[in-house]
Motif scaffolding. Structure first.
Motif, PDB file in Angstrom:
ATOM      1  N   ILE A  96      18.613 -19.809 -13.379  1.00 19.29           N
ATOM      2  CA  ILE A  96      16.770 -19.051 -12.154  1.00 19.29           C
ATOM      3  C   ILE A  96      17.361 -17.289 -12.117  1.00 19.29           C
ATOM      4  O   ILE A  96      16.305 -16.991 -12.479  1.00 19.29           O
ATOM      5  N   LEU A  97      18.704 -17.365 -12.340  1.00 24.98           N
ATOM      6  CA  LEU A  97      18.437 -15.924 -12.807  1.00 24.98           C
ATOM      7  C   LEU A  97      19.053 -14.787 -14.260  1.00 24.98           C
ATOM      8  O   LEU A  97      18.985 -13.715 -13.638  1.00 24.98           O
ATOM      9  N   SER A  98      18.510 -16.007 -14.762  1.00 26.24           N
ATOM     10  CA  SER A  98      18.314 -15.336 -16.767  1.00 26.24           C
ATOM     11  C   SER A  98      18.031 -14.154 -16.927  1.00 26.24           C
ATOM     12  O   SER A  98      18.417 -12.790 -17.543  1.00 26.24           O
ATOM     13  N   TYR A  99      16.505 -14.135 -16.099  1.00 24.33           N
ATOM     14  CA  TYR A  99      15.265 -12.859 -16.915  1.00 24.33           C
ATOM     15  C   TYR A  99      15.737 -11.901 -15.638  1.00 24.33           C
ATOM     16  O   TYR A  99      16.080 -10.361 -16.195  1.00 24.33           O
ATOM     17  N   ILE A 100      16.545 -11.532 -14.783  1.00 28.51           N
ATOM     18  CA  ILE A 100      16.777 -10.896 -13.799  1.00 28.51           C
ATOM     19  C   ILE A 100      17.906 -10.485 -14.153  1.00 28.51           C
ATOM     20  O   ILE A 100      18.415  -9.047 -14.477  1.00 28.51           O
ATOM     21  N   GLU A 101      19.070 -10.956 -14.540  1.00 25.86           N
ATOM     22  CA  GLU A 101      20.167 -10.618 -15.120  1.00 25.86           C
ATOM     23  C   GLU A 101      20.121  -9.707 -16.179  1.00 25.86           C
ATOM     24  O   GLU A 101      21.259  -8.731 -16.409  1.00 25.86           O
ATOM     25  N   LYS A 102      19.439 -10.475 -16.901  1.00 29.27           N
ATOM     26  CA  LYS A 102      20.001  -9.751 -19.111  1.00 29.27           C
ATOM     27  C   LYS A 102      18.580  -8.882 -19.734  1.00 29.27           C
ATOM     28  O   LYS A 102      19.265  -8.659 -20.354  1.00 29.27           O
ATOM     29  N   ARG A 103      18.061  -8.194 -18.288  1.00 25.18           N
ATOM     30  CA  ARG A 103      17.459  -7.160 -18.976  1.00 25.18           C
ATOM     31  C   ARG A 103      18.463  -5.752 -19.402  1.00 25.18           C
ATOM     32  O   ARG A 103      18.793  -6.156 -18.625  1.00 25.18           O
ATOM     33  N   LYS A 104      18.002  -5.326 -20.238  1.00 31.39           N
ATOM     34  CA  LYS A 104      18.128  -4.322 -20.595  1.00 31.39           C
ATOM     35  C   LYS A 104      17.395  -3.428 -18.985  1.00 31.39           C
ATOM     36  O   LYS A 104      16.518  -3.494 -18.352  1.00 31.39           O
ATOM     37  N   LEU A 105      19.046  -2.639 -18.553  1.00 27.72           N
ATOM     38  CA  LEU A 105      18.777  -1.625 -17.592  1.00 27.72           C
ATOM     39  C   LEU A 105      17.860  -1.223 -17.067  1.00 27.72           C
ATOM     40  O   LEU A 105      16.621  -0.204 -18.185  1.00 27.72           O
ATOM     41  N   GLY A 106      16.728  -0.924 -16.029  1.00 26.49           N
ATOM     42  CA  GLY A 106      15.331  -0.120 -16.059  1.00 26.49           C
ATOM     43  C   GLY A 106      13.683  -0.327 -16.837  1.00 26.49           C
ATOM     44  O   GLY A 106      13.022  -0.362 -17.189  1.00 26.49           O
ATOM     45  N   TYR A 107      14.502  -2.248 -18.365  1.00 26.97           N
ATOM     46  CA  TYR A 107      13.301  -2.763 -18.150  1.00 26.97           C
ATOM     47  C   TYR A 107      12.499  -3.887 -17.869  1.00 26.97           C
ATOM     48  O   TYR A 107      13.673  -4.456 -17.467  1.00 26.97           O
ATOM     49  N   SER A 128       1.320  -1.050  -0.022  1.00 27.09           N
ATOM     50  CA  SER A 128      -0.106  -0.157   0.027  1.00 27.09           C
ATOM     51  C   SER A 128       0.582   0.935   0.083  1.00 27.09           C
ATOM     52  O   SER A 128       1.891   1.233   0.522  1.00 27.09           O
ATOM     53  N   GLY A 129       0.462   2.409  -0.373  1.00 28.22           N
ATOM     54  CA  GLY A 129       0.726   3.251  -0.717  1.00 28.22           C
ATOM     55  C   GLY A 129       0.526   4.275  -2.229  1.00 28.22           C
ATOM     56  O   GLY A 129       0.004   3.853  -2.818  1.00 28.22           O
ATOM     57  N   ASP A 130       1.146   5.658  -1.813  1.00 34.52           N
ATOM     58  CA  ASP A 130       1.153   6.592  -2.821  1.00 34.52           C
ATOM     59  C   ASP A 130       2.370   6.819  -3.459  1.00 34.52           C
ATOM     60  O   ASP A 130       3.094   8.094  -3.124  1.00 34.52           O
ATOM     61  N   LEU A 131       3.265   5.812  -4.778  1.00 35.59           N
ATOM     62  CA  LEU A 131       4.497   6.107  -4.991  1.00 35.59           C
ATOM     63  C   LEU A 131       4.804   6.126  -6.443  1.00 35.59           C
ATOM     64  O   LEU A 131       4.406   5.086  -6.718  1.00 35.59           O
ATOM     65  N   THR A 132       5.499   6.711  -6.886  1.00 34.67           N
ATOM     66  CA  THR A 132       6.595   6.487  -7.784  1.00 34.67           C
ATOM     67  C   THR A 132       7.824   5.849  -7.469  1.00 34.67           C
ATOM     68  O   THR A 132       8.607   6.033  -7.285  1.00 34.67           O
ATOM     69  N   TYR A 133       8.413   4.521  -8.708  1.00 39.22           N
ATOM     70  CA  TYR A 133       9.334   3.596  -8.322  1.00 39.22           C
ATOM     71  C   TYR A 133       9.681   4.150  -9.652  1.00 39.22           C
ATOM     72  O   TYR A 133      10.172   3.947 -10.957  1.00 39.22           O
ATOM     73  N   TYR A 134      10.972   4.934  -9.938  1.00 35.16           N
ATOM     74  CA  TYR A 134      11.806   5.164 -10.569  1.00 35.16           C
ATOM     75  C   TYR A 134      13.278   3.778 -10.762  1.00 35.16           C
ATOM     76  O   TYR A 134      14.399   4.086  -9.558  1.00 35.16           O
ATOM     77  N   ILE A 135      13.651   4.006 -11.986  1.00 33.53           N
ATOM     78  CA  ILE A 135      14.405   2.410 -12.082  1.00 33.53           C
ATOM     79  C   ILE A 135      15.654   3.200 -13.071  1.00 33.53           C
ATOM     80  O   ILE A 135      14.633   2.966 -14.648  1.00 33.53           O
ATOM     81  N   GLU A 136      16.900   3.509 -13.442  1.00 34.63           N
ATOM     82  CA  GLU A 136      17.247   3.439 -14.633  1.00 34.63           C
ATOM     83  C   GLU A 136      15.977   4.295 -15.703  1.00 34.63           C
ATOM     84  O   GLU A 136      16.490   3.926 -16.896  1.00 34.63           O
ATOM     85  N   GLY A 137      16.068   5.551 -15.557  1.00 33.73           N
ATOM     86  CA  GLY A 137      15.073   6.272 -16.386  1.00 33.73           C
ATOM     87  C   GLY A 137      14.109   5.670 -16.828  1.00 33.73           C
ATOM     88  O   GLY A 137      13.154   6.112 -16.999  1.00 33.73           O
ATOM     89  N   GLN A 138      13.104   4.481 -16.113  1.00 35.97           N
ATOM     90  CA  GLN A 138      11.613   4.423 -16.072  1.00 35.97           C
ATOM     91  C   GLN A 138      11.096   4.574 -14.845  1.00 35.97           C
ATOM     92  O   GLN A 138      11.702   5.103 -13.776  1.00 35.97           O
ATOM     93  N   ALA A 139      10.021   4.867 -14.860  1.00 37.01           N
ATOM     94  CA  ALA A 139       8.805   6.199 -13.993  1.00 37.01           C
ATOM     95  C   ALA A 139       7.553   4.272 -14.125  1.00 37.01           C
ATOM     96  O   ALA A 139       7.569   4.362 -14.824  1.00 37.01           O
ATOM     97  N   TYR A 140       7.655   3.689 -12.404  1.00 35.74           N
ATOM     98  CA  TYR A 140       6.640   2.439 -12.380  1.00 35.74           C
ATOM     99  C   TYR A 140       5.859   2.934 -11.140  1.00 35.74           C
ATOM    100  O   TYR A 140       6.277   3.438 -10.225  1.00 35.74           O
TER     101      TYR A 140
END
Length: 278
Positions: free
Chosen positions: A101-112, A41-53
């Motif tokens: 097990i970590l392939s998708y966590i590691e190999k994503r383009k940063l912030g995507y 819960s809360g009201d926030l924006t999570y910024y990661i490497e140029g992306q805003a979630y």
């Protein structure tokens, strides 16, 4: 004011369940591990490497050890979350040549593709597995740590399946300026060079004052804050591979060692030489 509801730690693994009322913005930071962040819960924006979630209850955010991130609160609403920090060594015995097990966590383009939305969290049973992890963490039986780890591995597999089959929107409800993506790419490829607002202004044909505004709006970071953090991240890699501290400072774009030392100590909490020796 923070309230700790649950906390558990073991070698290479830490988890917590926290409530904050009222919340305070979380400054730009990076972890030397992977993070799974379960938003309640809360009201926030999570910024990661140029992306805003923009987050909604039961969304899951995933960050690896190279992704700068920060949290900006849009109101003083009660903020509740769970999170897990872990190092790859924690699940190394489950890794095989056929399945990383970590392939998708590691190999994503940063912030995507950092966000798995609530409906996918429920569909894939990630929420149920997290609840089982919570339960195992408070049990005192000898088999509890084993059960916790097996539930956690199952959850990572469920995350992999989500990331392989689903392309979530990067920034729902957030107007993203595509020019920033080009500037971020330029910065990351030229960390060893002298990067200034004047240089960016002339290279990308945008007023440096406007650039500062749109950069902060889109990324949550100031331009130079981002540059400094990325340089220190690169410095950590170089030191890990045996480069001397002074050589590292020059390789990541610092013109004098004193400035490098202060920035390194502020961000990592240790000196370059201490990190090198460690």
């Amino acid at each position: 004011m923070d309230k700790q509801i649950l906390q558990y730690s073991s070698s290479n693994f830490f988890m917590s369940h926290m409530v904050s009322d009222p919340p305070y913005d979380v400054a730009t930071h990076i972890h030397d591990c992977y993070e799974l962040f379960y938003f309640i819960s809360g009201d926030l924006t999570y910024y990661i490497e140029g992306q805003a979630y923009k987050l909604y209850p039961n969304d899951l955010i995933i960050t690896n050890s190279k992704e700068l991130h920060r949290i900006v609160f849009n109101s003083a609403s009660r903020y509740e979350r769970k999170y897990i920090h872990f190092h790859p060594e924690y699940i190394s015995s489950y890794q095989t040549d056929e399945y990383n097990i970590l392939s998708y966590i590691e190999k994503r383009k940063l912030g995507y593709f950092n966000r798995i939305p609530a409906e996918k969290v429920f569909e894939s049973g990630i929420n149920e597995l997290w609840n089982k992890i919570d339960k195992a963490s408070i049990e005192s039986s000898p088999e509890s740590p084993i059960m916790l780890k097996t539930f956690f591995v199952q959850m990572l597999i469920a995350i992999n399946k989500n990331l392989s089959n689903y392309n979530p929107p990067l920034s729902e409800g957030h107007r993203y300026d595509q020019k920033i993506n080009t500037i971020l790419d330029f910065i990351n490829k030229n960390l060893d060079e002298k990067i200034t607002l004047d240089l960016l202004e002339h290279r990308f044909y945008v007023s440096k004052y406007y650039l500062c505004h749109i950069f902060k709006t889109n990324t949550g970071f100031t331009v130079m804050e981002y540059v400094t953090y990325k340089r220190i991240m690169r410095a950590l890699e170089l030191l890990m591979f045996g480069h001397a501290a002074l050589d590292t400072a020059h390789r990541v774009g610092f013109r004098d060692y004193s400035t490098f030392y202060k920035a390194f100590k502020k961000i990592t909490g240790t000196s370059p030489n201490q990190y090198f020796r460690k």
